[in-house]
Design a protein around this motif. Structure first.
Motif, PDB file in Angstrom:
ATOM      1  N   GLU A 259      -8.437   2.196   2.620  1.00 11.12           N
ATOM      2  CA  GLU A 259      -9.652   2.277   1.827  1.00 11.12           C
ATOM      3  C   GLU A 259     -10.574   3.400   2.284  1.00 11.12           C
ATOM      4  OE1 GLU A 259     -11.312  -1.617   2.054  1.00 11.12           O
ATOM      5  OE2 GLU A 259      -9.740  -2.548   0.832  1.00 11.12           O
ATOM      6  N   VAL A 260     -10.127   4.206   3.247  1.00 17.42           N
ATOM      7  CA  VAL A 260     -10.882   5.383   3.673  1.00 17.42           C
ATOM      8  C   VAL A 260     -10.589   6.514   2.700  1.00 17.42           C
ATOM      9  CG1 VAL A 260     -11.266   7.036   5.538  1.00 17.42           C
ATOM     10  CG2 VAL A 260     -10.767   4.647   6.073  1.00 17.42           C
ATOM     11  N   SER A 261     -11.621   7.275   2.355  1.00 21.60           N
ATOM     12  CA  SER A 261     -11.441   8.352   1.378  1.00 21.60           C
ATOM     13  C   SER A 261     -10.553   9.461   1.939  1.00 21.60           C
ATOM     14  CB  SER A 261     -12.801   8.941   0.992  1.00 21.60           C
ATOM     15  OG  SER A 261     -12.629  10.097   0.210  1.00 21.60           O
ATOM     16  N   PRO A 262      -9.599   9.957   1.126  1.00 22.22           N
ATOM     17  CA  PRO A 262      -8.760  11.078   1.585  1.00 22.22           C
ATOM     18  C   PRO A 262      -9.402  12.436   1.368  1.00 22.22           C
ATOM     19  CG  PRO A 262      -8.016  10.374  -0.568  1.00 22.22           C
ATOM     20  CD  PRO A 262      -9.165   9.468  -0.201  1.00 22.22           C
ATOM     21  N   PHE A 263     -10.626  12.449   0.853  1.00 20.04           N
ATOM     22  CA  PHE A 263     -11.314  13.709   0.585  1.00 20.04           C
ATOM     23  C   PHE A 263     -12.235  14.028   1.744  1.00 20.04           C
ATOM     24  CE2 PHE A 263     -10.839  11.736  -3.723  1.00 20.04           C
ATOM     25  CZ  PHE A 263      -9.744  12.501  -4.099  1.00 20.04           C
TER      26      PHE A 263
ATOM     27  N   ASN B 117       0.823  -1.213   0.000  1.00 19.73           N
ATOM     28  CA  ASN B 117       0.000   0.000   0.000  1.00 19.73           C
ATOM     29  C   ASN B 117       0.855   1.261   0.000  1.00 19.73           C
ATOM     30  OD1 ASN B 117      -2.434  -1.363  -0.044  1.00 19.73           O
ATOM     31  ND2 ASN B 117      -2.654  -1.396   2.171  1.00 19.73           N
ATOM     32  N   ASP B 118       1.944   1.230   0.775  1.00 13.87           N
ATOM     33  CA  ASP B 118       2.845   2.390   0.793  1.00 13.87           C
ATOM     34  C   ASP B 118       3.465   2.631  -0.573  1.00 13.87           C
ATOM     35  OD1 ASP B 118       2.304   2.834   3.441  1.00 13.87           O
ATOM     36  OD2 ASP B 118       4.121   1.864   4.194  1.00 13.87           O
ATOM     37  N   PHE B 119       3.781   1.535  -1.273  1.00 14.60           N
ATOM     38  CA  PHE B 119       4.348   1.677  -2.617  1.00 14.60           C
ATOM     39  C   PHE B 119       3.315   2.287  -3.569  1.00 14.60           C
ATOM     40  CE2 PHE B 119       4.973  -0.025  -6.926  1.00 14.60           C
ATOM     41  CZ  PHE B 119       6.253   0.439  -7.182  1.00 14.60           C
ATOM     42  N   LYS B 120       2.072   1.810  -3.482  1.00 14.91           N
ATOM     43  CA  LYS B 120       1.016   2.323  -4.365  1.00 14.91           C
ATOM     44  C   LYS B 120       0.754   3.802  -4.101  1.00 14.91           C
ATOM     45  CE  LYS B 120      -1.541  -2.040  -4.910  1.00 14.91           C
ATOM     46  NZ  LYS B 120      -2.813  -2.743  -4.581  1.00 14.91           N
TER      47      LYS B 120
ATOM     48  N   GLY C 128      -8.962  12.388  -8.871  1.00 13.61           N
ATOM     49  CA  GLY C 128      -9.742  11.658  -7.883  1.00 13.61           C
ATOM     50  C   GLY C 128     -10.460  10.456  -8.455  1.00 13.61           C
ATOM     51  N   SER C 129     -10.718  10.453  -9.744  1.00 13.13           N
ATOM     52  CA  SER C 129     -11.380   9.307 -10.378  1.00 13.13           C
ATOM     53  C   SER C 129     -10.463   8.097 -10.471  1.00 13.13           C
ATOM     54  CB  SER C 129     -11.869   9.705 -11.776  1.00 13.13           C
ATOM     55  OG  SER C 129     -10.777   9.987 -12.641  1.00 13.13           O
ATOM     56  N   LYS C 130      -9.180   8.264 -10.173  1.00  5.28           N
ATOM     57  CA  LYS C 130      -8.219   7.159 -10.226  1.00  5.28           C
ATOM     58  C   LYS C 130      -8.229   6.311  -8.952  1.00  5.28           C
ATOM     59  CE  LYS C 130      -6.865   8.673 -14.208  1.00  5.28           C
ATOM     60  NZ  LYS C 130      -7.288   7.975 -15.429  1.00  5.28           N
ATOM     61  N   LYS C 131      -9.265   6.507  -8.119  1.00  3.86           N
ATOM     62  CA  LYS C 131      -9.458   5.746  -6.884  1.00  3.86           C
ATOM     63  C   LYS C 131      -8.249   5.849  -5.947  1.00  3.86           C
ATOM     64  CE  LYS C 131     -12.622   2.460  -9.048  1.00  3.86           C
ATOM     65  NZ  LYS C 131     -12.921   1.027  -9.338  1.00  3.86           N
ATOM     66  N   PRO C 132      -7.979   7.024  -5.462  1.00  2.00           N
ATOM     67  CA  PRO C 132      -6.846   7.178  -4.536  1.00  2.00           C
ATOM     68  C   PRO C 132      -7.092   6.446  -3.224  1.00  2.00           C
ATOM     69  CG  PRO C 132      -8.186   9.166  -4.567  1.00  2.00           C
ATOM     70  CD  PRO C 132      -8.704   8.288  -5.670  1.00  2.00           C
ATOM     71  N   MET C 133      -6.011   6.018  -2.583  1.00  2.00           N
ATOM     72  CA  MET C 133      -6.091   5.369  -1.277  1.00  2.00           C
ATOM     73  C   MET C 133      -5.978   6.439  -0.188  1.00  2.00           C
ATOM     74  SD  MET C 133      -3.681   2.122  -2.234  1.00  2.00           S
ATOM     75  CE  MET C 133      -4.067   1.143  -0.777  1.00  2.00           C
ATOM     76  N   LEU C 134      -6.074   5.996   1.056  1.00  2.00           N
ATOM     77  CA  LEU C 134      -6.113   6.927   2.183  1.00  2.00           C
ATOM     78  C   LEU C 134      -4.932   7.892   2.163  1.00  2.00           C
ATOM     79  CD1 LEU C 134      -7.344   7.843   4.922  1.00  2.00           C
ATOM     80  CD2 LEU C 134      -5.973   6.059   6.013  1.00  2.00           C
ATOM     81  N   HIS C 135      -3.719   7.382   1.931  1.00  2.00           N
ATOM     82  CA  HIS C 135      -2.525   8.217   1.999  1.00  2.00           C
ATOM     83  C   HIS C 135      -1.955   8.562   0.621  1.00  2.00           C
ATOM     84  CE1 HIS C 135      -2.714   7.584   6.230  1.00  2.00           C
ATOM     85  NE2 HIS C 135      -2.309   6.342   6.199  1.00  2.00           N
TER      86      HIS C 135
ATOM     87  N   ARG D 220      -9.802  -1.884   9.864  1.00  2.00           N
ATOM     88  CA  ARG D 220      -9.357  -2.634   8.683  1.00  2.00           C
ATOM     89  C   ARG D 220      -9.314  -1.728   7.454  1.00  2.00           C
ATOM     90  NH1 ARG D 220     -12.243  -8.263   7.511  1.00  2.00           N
ATOM     91  NH2 ARG D 220     -10.749  -8.904   9.127  1.00  2.00           N
ATOM     92  N   LEU D 221     -10.314  -0.842   7.316  1.00  2.00           N
ATOM     93  CA  LEU D 221     -10.311   0.105   6.198  1.00  2.00           C
ATOM     94  C   LEU D 221      -9.088   1.016   6.259  1.00  2.00           C
ATOM     95  CD1 LEU D 221     -14.069   1.218   6.014  1.00  2.00           C
ATOM     96  CD2 LEU D 221     -12.897  -0.423   4.537  1.00  2.00           C
ATOM     97  N   VAL D 222      -8.731   1.450   7.457  1.00  2.00           N
ATOM     98  CA  VAL D 222      -7.550   2.304   7.617  1.00  2.00           C
ATOM     99  C   VAL D 222      -6.291   1.530   7.263  1.00  2.00           C
ATOM    100  CG1 VAL D 222      -6.142   3.557   9.300  1.00  2.00           C
ATOM    101  CG2 VAL D 222      -8.630   3.792   9.344  1.00  2.00           C
TER     102      VAL D 222
END
Length: 779
Positions: free
Chosen positions: A291-295, A48-51, A159-166, A285-287
């Motif tokens: 998978e939590v929205s950064p917006f 996830n950190d790499f992504k 934002g349409s590229k489905k960003p992750m939490l970080h 688990r989402l965190v």
């Protein structure tokens, strides 16, 4: 306990036949599952950190770069900026020769380097893009400017590229450092309404000396720090405002939140606790999976916020020190700590293979509630150590909780995912009896002073009749993150998980695990200190007066009809109320977030402006017309909105002055200016609780009526100043605003109940600004 069991998993014995090895297969299997889970989580975190570090790029873009470089290489065209021939002829030539293998490896390595450089260029461009703050200053109701339209369009595309939490963390800009001249001038303006002419002239003189003298030297050091750090103020803010404070954090620092006032889905305490704990673990688990929205501002505008505080929401505890506390976060926790009837328990939430279901958690909570438990010596009031002064707690912890069963049990509390309190109080909301809601706030803010673990990131508190609330330690994060988490859990609990016809959680337990009773061996000297801390905490509890007002006569609907923002309207109502209550204006604190910047936390909006004071005076002047008062209200609101936007954009006053003051203390400089103004005394400290942060998680079938039925009363905090008020408010829908008012009983100039009654009168007066300025047909 775990260490002893691990040691017993494998045993060796020397016999006349040689060395005999025996082992417990089930225990070894549990250890293997734990090992697997630990490394799966580490691998997932690394991935996830790499992504997030590569966002908005992805493996597909890397493949495109490889294909492009490979195709051009076939036609003897180099688009890798000379990287492919360099690697092929000067490195791989001596290892694999000049064949197809060397060329393939060269293309892959070159593609990786080119892709990495392109990604970093894109992210730097994104960082520059996010420094634009013109959108914050767009006037509501007027056409959006072209630059803002373009900017929002680009962000929407990203934002349409489905960003992750970080995903945006590395791209968020650093908090800008205001100029010294700008801050000093703004500070002067913020003090004008509360100082006499003579006092203002004196402050003006000191400000000018500071600006031309020692202030310039302090600013140079701060500029250097801003260049070398991610955020020039956050680390000092957390250390000096939170970690170095030696006074109790209960009431003085921790804050609370309430659940739905009108909807109690079940009166079964164990079932409600199970569903909410299960929801909390799903959010964890989402965190973990990002998978939590950064917006965080609005799902429509797609403006990213800093999300680092979410990492400290779970598995986190504040650990006391004699001079400075520490905030520790552990990688994982498979249990929650639970307190009931003076006893502490360890409740397993993960059996090594999966998270336990809500019905399986309910079984454990029922065992706690139905058991015939008796507190061990010192155990009942043990939590009071976290409610008293910090230094005695640190000394007691070091002396008596560093070995044996005390260390093991304390670790089970501190290293838990969070703390669950099965309370023996009953709370509720009655629109005809304000004392019930006041009692609910008291229960969540401090309880009995010993029945919470105030050091834990948060306590989930479940009352006897099924209500839920939270008590949150402040150093790890601010109320916006906790409000988002609570809103998500309540939504899942009330609208997704639900309960059966008997008020129990749904489903049948597949496993039945018993909670573990924590053991203590607390010596008499430690018991004595526990009682001393309890005495200190009790005196704080007895000195706090809470008053809650649920105002349902009107809400943001009327405020918008007046042409003012709801937040500015509430702030003006508080200024009006405070002046009538105290017969003077005072320095006012309103919390504003700075999470548009990396590691941003909060900034202060000084709401008691000259414009606000003019409005208040007009409201008390019988010679003023409703039209004049409304005009002054709009002018004061516009000024307040300007200050709020400035604070969010890093142009505030207080954090800059705070950082300069820290440097001044480090350098041991003399400053009559700081001697005069620092620390600032906010006799009115305010905050707005954010709402509707889970719009994207809201099921489509929920109607407006359902939303109002599920609405929370928000939360609050204790008084910040001994002779002042603490006020939190939440604007709920078109027809409701809830207010949480706190003060100290020992102060001869304050009364939360009187402030509440005065606030009612203020809200009625301000409604007349609408009714008295409208044509009869519109009334």
């Amino acid at each position: 306990m775990a260490e002893a069991r691990s040691a017993a998993a494998i045993s060796f014995a020397v016999t006349h036949d040689g060395v005999s090895v025996s082992y417990d297969q089930e225990l070894l299997r549990d250890i293997w599952h734990t090992f697997q889970r630990s490394y799966k989580k580490r691998y997932a975190r690394f991935l996830n950190d790499f992504k997030t570090g590569m966002f908005p790029a992805n493996p597909i873009t890397f493949s495109l770069v490889v294909v492009a470089i490979a195709i051009f290489s076939v036609f003897h065209q180099d688009v890798s900026f000379g990287i492919v021939p360099f690697i092929q002829h000067y490195i791989l030539h001596y290892i694999v020769g000049d064949g197809i293998l060397g060329q393939t490896i060269s293309v892959l390595i070159a593609s990786l380097l080119v892709w990495f450089l392109l990604v970093q260029t894109i992210r730097l461009t994104l960082k520059a893009l996010l420094t634009y703050k013109g959108w914050m200053y767009e006037n509501v109701g007027k056409p959006v400017s072209k630059p803002t339209k373009i900017w929002l369009g680009i962000l929407h595309l990203i934002g349409s590229k489905k960003p992750m939490l970080h995903s945006f963390q590395g791209a968020l800009p650093h908090l800008p450092l205001p100029s010294l001249d700008e801050t000093v001038q703004k500070h002067l303006e913020s003090m004008r309404s509360i100082l006499s002419d003579k006092e203002y002239e004196e402050l003006e003189f000191l400000s000018e000396r500071f600006r031309k003298g020692v202030g310039r030297r302090l600013q140079r050091y701060l500029i250097l720090k801003s260049w070398l750090s991610t955020n020039y103020v956050t680390d000092w803010w957390e250390e000096f405002v939170y970690m170095r404070q030696r006074s109790p954090i209960m009431i003085n620092s921790n804050y609370y939140g309430l659940d739905s006032m009108r909807e109690v889905p079940t009166t079964n305490q164990a079932a409600r606790a199970a569903n909410m704990v299960f929801a909390a673990l799903q959010f964890r688990r989402l965190v973990e999976r990002q998978e939590v929205s950064p917006f965080a501002i609005s799902p429509r505008t797609k403006v990213p916020f800093c999300t680092y505080q979410y990492e400290r929401l779970f598995n986190t505890c504040r650990v006391p020190g004699e001079e400075v506390d520490r905030l520790l976060t552990w990688a994982d926790a498979r249990h929650v700590a639970c307190f009931h009837n003076g006893c502490w328990f360890k409740v397993i939430v993960h059996n090594g293979k999966r998270l336990l279901d809500a019905c399986e958690l309910q079984h454990q909570f029922e065992a706690i509630l139905k058991g015939d438990w008796r507190p061990q010596r010192g155990e009942q009031h043990l939590g009071a150590l976290t409610a008293g002064d910090r230094t005695p707690w640190a000394q007691t912890r070091r002396a008596y909780f560093r070995s044996g069963v005390n260390k093991t049990s304390l670790n089970d509390i501190e290293r838990s995912a969070f703390v669950v309190i099965l309370d023996d109080e009953e709370v509720g909301y009655d629109e005809n009896d304000s004392e019930k809601l006041d009692h609910w706030a008291d229960t969540m803010l401090h309880g009995k002073a010993y029945d919470r673990w105030f050091d834990k990131s948060f306590n989930f508190i479940f009352t006897k009749n099924g209500h839920v609330g939270s008590n949150t330690e402040h150093s790890w994060g601010d109320a916006a993150v906790m409000a988002h988490f609570m809103e998500w859990c309540l939504l899942q609990d009330l609208m997704v998980y639900g309960y059966d016809e008997n008020g129990n959680t749904k489903g049948e337990p597949q496993v039945k695990i018993q909670p573990e009773r924590l053991k203590w061996d607390i010596p008499e000297a430690a018991v004595s200190q526990i009682e001393k801390s309890y005495s200190v905490a009790r005196s704080l509890v007895e000195d706090v007066e809470m008053a809650i007002l649920v105002w349902t006569d009107y809400g943001k609907g009327l405020m918008k009809k007046l042409g003012v923002s709801p937040d500015a309207f509430c702030q003006m109502a508080l200024q009006y109320t405070y002046y009538k209550n105290q017969h003077k204006f005072s320095l006012t604190y309103e919390a504003s977030m700075t999470r548009l910047y990396r590691e941003g936390r909060t900034e202060t909006v000084r709401s008691c402006t000259v414009e606000a004071a003019d409005f208040v005076k007009a409201m008390l002047d019988s010679n003023q017309t409703a039209e004049d008062r409304l005009a002054l209200l709009r002018k004061a609101s516009e000024k307040h909105q300007q200050l709020y936007r400035d604070a969010m954009c890093g142009k505030g006053i207080d954090r800059h002055l705070f950082a300069l003051y820290v440097i001044k203390r480090y350098l041991e400089e003399e400053s009559p200016f700081f001697d005069k103004i620092f620390p600032p005394t906010y006799l009115l400290s305010t905050s707005q609780t954010p709402l509707n942060q889970c719009e994207q998680d809201m099921p489509a079938h929920i109607s407006t009526d359902d939303r109002m039925r599920l609405v929370t009363a928000g939360g609050g905090f204790g008084p910040v100043a001994d002779r002042g008020y603490g006020v939190s408010y939440i604007v709920v829908g078109e027809e409701q605003v809830s207010w949480h008012i706190s003060s100290k009983i020992s102060a001869d100039n304050t009364s939360s109940n009187e402030f509440r009654e005065e606030l009612k009168r203020s809200l009625i007066d301000m409604k007349r600004l609408f009714t008295d300025t409208q044509p009869k047909k519109d009334k």
